[in-house]
Scaffold this motif. Sequence first.
Motif, PDB file in Angstrom:
ATOM      1  N   MET A   1      43.843  14.727  76.842  1.00 15.79           N
ATOM      2  CA  MET A   1      44.996  14.264  77.040  1.00 15.79           C
ATOM      3  C   MET A   1      45.981  15.210  76.253  1.00 15.79           C
ATOM      4  N   SER A   2      47.038  15.758  77.004  1.00 15.90           N
ATOM      5  CA  SER A   2      48.229  16.495  76.549  1.00 15.90           C
ATOM      6  C   SER A   2      49.443  15.629  75.828  1.00 15.90           C
ATOM      7  N   GLY A   3      49.500  14.413  76.441  1.00 14.20           N
ATOM      8  CA  GLY A   3      50.409  13.668  75.792  1.00 14.20           C
ATOM      9  C   GLY A   3      50.455  13.176  74.220  1.00 14.20           C
ATOM     10  N   GLU A   4      51.412  12.481  73.752  1.00 13.41           N
ATOM     11  CA  GLU A   4      51.196  12.007  72.433  1.00 13.41           C
ATOM     12  C   GLU A   4      50.950  10.496  72.231  1.00 13.41           C
ATOM     13  N   SER A   5      50.802   9.789  73.181  1.00 18.03           N
ATOM     14  CA  SER A   5      50.583   8.327  73.316  1.00 18.03           C
ATOM     15  C   SER A   5      49.414   7.881  72.771  1.00 18.03           C
ATOM     16  N   THR A   6      49.204   7.170  71.750  1.00 16.14           N
ATOM     17  CA  THR A   6      48.108   6.645  71.278  1.00 16.14           C
ATOM     18  C   THR A   6      47.605   5.504  71.957  1.00 16.14           C
ATOM     19  N   PHE A   7      48.668   4.523  72.444  1.00 21.61           N
ATOM     20  CA  PHE A   7      48.335   3.491  73.553  1.00 21.61           C
ATOM     21  C   PHE A   7      47.521   3.923  74.823  1.00 21.61           C
ATOM     22  N   GLU A   8      48.101   5.171  75.423  1.00 19.88           N
ATOM     23  CA  GLU A   8      47.348   5.564  76.567  1.00 19.88           C
ATOM     24  C   GLU A   8      46.020   6.373  76.082  1.00 19.88           C
ATOM     25  N   MET A   9      46.006   6.803  74.782  1.00 14.24           N
ATOM     26  CA  MET A   9      44.678   7.383  74.417  1.00 14.24           C
ATOM     27  C   MET A   9      43.656   6.185  74.218  1.00 14.24           C
ATOM     28  N   GLN A  10      44.140   4.985  73.879  1.00 11.88           N
ATOM     29  CA  GLN A  10      43.054   3.843  73.800  1.00 11.88           C
ATOM     30  C   GLN A  10      42.415   3.241  75.009  1.00 11.88           C
ATOM     31  N   GLN A  11      43.824   3.289  76.007  1.00 18.39           N
ATOM     32  CA  GLN A  11      43.312   2.960  77.294  1.00 18.39           C
ATOM     33  C   GLN A  11      42.314   3.703  78.260  1.00 18.39           C
ATOM     34  N   TYR A  12      42.464   5.037  77.779  1.00 20.11           N
ATOM     35  CA  TYR A  12      41.427   6.040  78.574  1.00 20.11           C
ATOM     36  C   TYR A  12      40.174   6.041  77.892  1.00 20.11           C
ATOM     37  N   LYS A  13      40.438   5.678  76.438  1.00 21.67           N
ATOM     38  CA  LYS A  13      38.949   5.495  75.860  1.00 21.67           C
ATOM     39  C   LYS A  13      38.087   4.331  76.381  1.00 21.67           C
ATOM     40  N   THR A  14      38.983   3.098  76.429  1.00 19.31           N
ATOM     41  CA  THR A  14      38.319   1.951  76.918  1.00 19.31           C
ATOM     42  C   THR A  14      37.930   2.266  78.482  1.00 19.31           C
ATOM     43  N   ALA A  15      38.640   2.631  79.219  1.00 13.97           N
ATOM     44  CA  ALA A  15      38.509   2.834  80.762  1.00 13.97           C
ATOM     45  C   ALA A  15      37.197   3.926  80.884  1.00 13.97           C
ATOM     46  N   GLY A  16      36.990   4.805  80.055  1.00 14.68           N
ATOM     47  CA  GLY A  16      35.865   5.657  80.281  1.00 14.68           C
ATOM     48  C   GLY A  16      34.691   5.206  79.540  1.00 14.68           C
ATOM     49  N   GLY A  17      34.736   4.296  78.654  1.00 15.20           N
ATOM     50  CA  GLY A  17      33.545   3.911  78.150  1.00 15.20           C
ATOM     51  C   GLY A  17      32.966   4.520  76.856  1.00 15.20           C
ATOM     52  N   GLU A  18      32.159   4.019  76.353  1.00 12.46           N
ATOM     53  CA  GLU A  18      31.635   4.340  74.834  1.00 12.46           C
ATOM     54  C   GLU A  18      31.394   5.843  74.609  1.00 12.46           C
ATOM     55  N   GLY A  19      30.723   6.184  75.843  1.00  9.90           N
ATOM     56  CA  GLY A  19      30.189   7.849  75.664  1.00  9.90           C
ATOM     57  C   GLY A  19      31.135   8.731  75.901  1.00  9.90           C
ATOM     58  N   LEU A  20      32.319   8.178  76.542  1.00 11.73           N
ATOM     59  CA  LEU A  20      33.503   9.452  76.858  1.00 11.73           C
ATOM     60  C   LEU A  20      34.284   9.955  75.556  1.00 11.73           C
ATOM     61  N   LEU A  21      34.403  11.259  75.384  1.00 10.88           N
ATOM     62  CA  LEU A  21      35.192  11.900  74.413  1.00 10.88           C
ATOM     63  C   LEU A  21      36.573  11.961  74.695  1.00 10.88           C
ATOM     64  N   VAL A  22      37.481  11.432  73.894  1.00  9.83           N
ATOM     65  CA  VAL A  22      38.971  11.432  74.211  1.00  9.83           C
ATOM     66  C   VAL A  22      39.646  12.436  73.082  1.00  9.83           C
ATOM     67  N   PHE A  23      40.128  13.384  73.500  1.00  6.01           N
ATOM     68  CA  PHE A  23      40.861  14.464  72.658  1.00  6.01           C
ATOM     69  C   PHE A  23      42.558  14.105  73.047  1.00  6.01           C
ATOM     70  N   ASN A  24      43.171  14.247  71.941  1.00 10.49           N
ATOM     71  CA  ASN A  24      44.702  14.009  72.351  1.00 10.49           C
ATOM     72  C   ASN A  24      45.329  15.200  71.536  1.00 10.49           C
ATOM     73  N   GLY A  25      46.634  15.625  72.079  1.00  8.68           N
ATOM     74  CA  GLY A  25      47.548  16.408  71.606  1.00  8.68           C
ATOM     75  C   GLY A  25      47.515  17.966  71.750  1.00  8.68           C
ATOM     76  N   PRO A  26      48.216  18.737  71.736  1.00  4.64           N
ATOM     77  CA  PRO A  26      48.284  20.116  71.905  1.00  4.64           C
ATOM     78  C   PRO A  26      47.111  20.820  71.086  1.00  4.64           C
ATOM     79  N   ASP A  27      46.404  21.828  71.720  1.00  2.06           N
ATOM     80  CA  ASP A  27      45.374  22.539  71.369  1.00  2.06           C
ATOM     81  C   ASP A  27      45.659  23.098  69.931  1.00  2.06           C
ATOM     82  N   GLU A  28      46.830  23.884  69.997  1.00  2.00           N
ATOM     83  CA  GLU A  28      47.106  24.724  68.739  1.00  2.00           C
ATOM     84  C   GLU A  28      47.156  24.012  67.475  1.00  2.00           C
ATOM     85  N   PRO A  29      47.770  22.854  67.122  1.00  2.00           N
ATOM     86  CA  PRO A  29      47.570  22.240  65.940  1.00  2.00           C
ATOM     87  C   PRO A  29      46.408  21.829  65.540  1.00  2.00           C
TER      88      PRO A  29
END
Length: 95
Positions: free
Chosen positions: A35-63
Amino acid sequence: MPFIIYRIPQTTGFHLSLQLLSRLALQKKVIGVKMSGESTFEMQQYKTAGGEGLLVFNGPDEPFLAGRIISHNDHDSQVQLNKEIEETAAYYFSK
């Protein structure tokens, strides 16, 4: 080959719905979403929707990469980081 969905709506204009993500996450080769955005709320929603086995990365690659390099600035730590990267890649490419 494992596949990570790259969600970057500010460039593509496409919003990945939770329903579509949950359907895509059922595919054997889909292992995560970046996820390229900064919303931790969206990140949690995506993690829940994707299930336990789905990896969720957040934020710009460079930092993220810079932080990993900085935290592994001595030789032994760099060797360990390289080992972690190789093991992670081997795990996901073996599926």
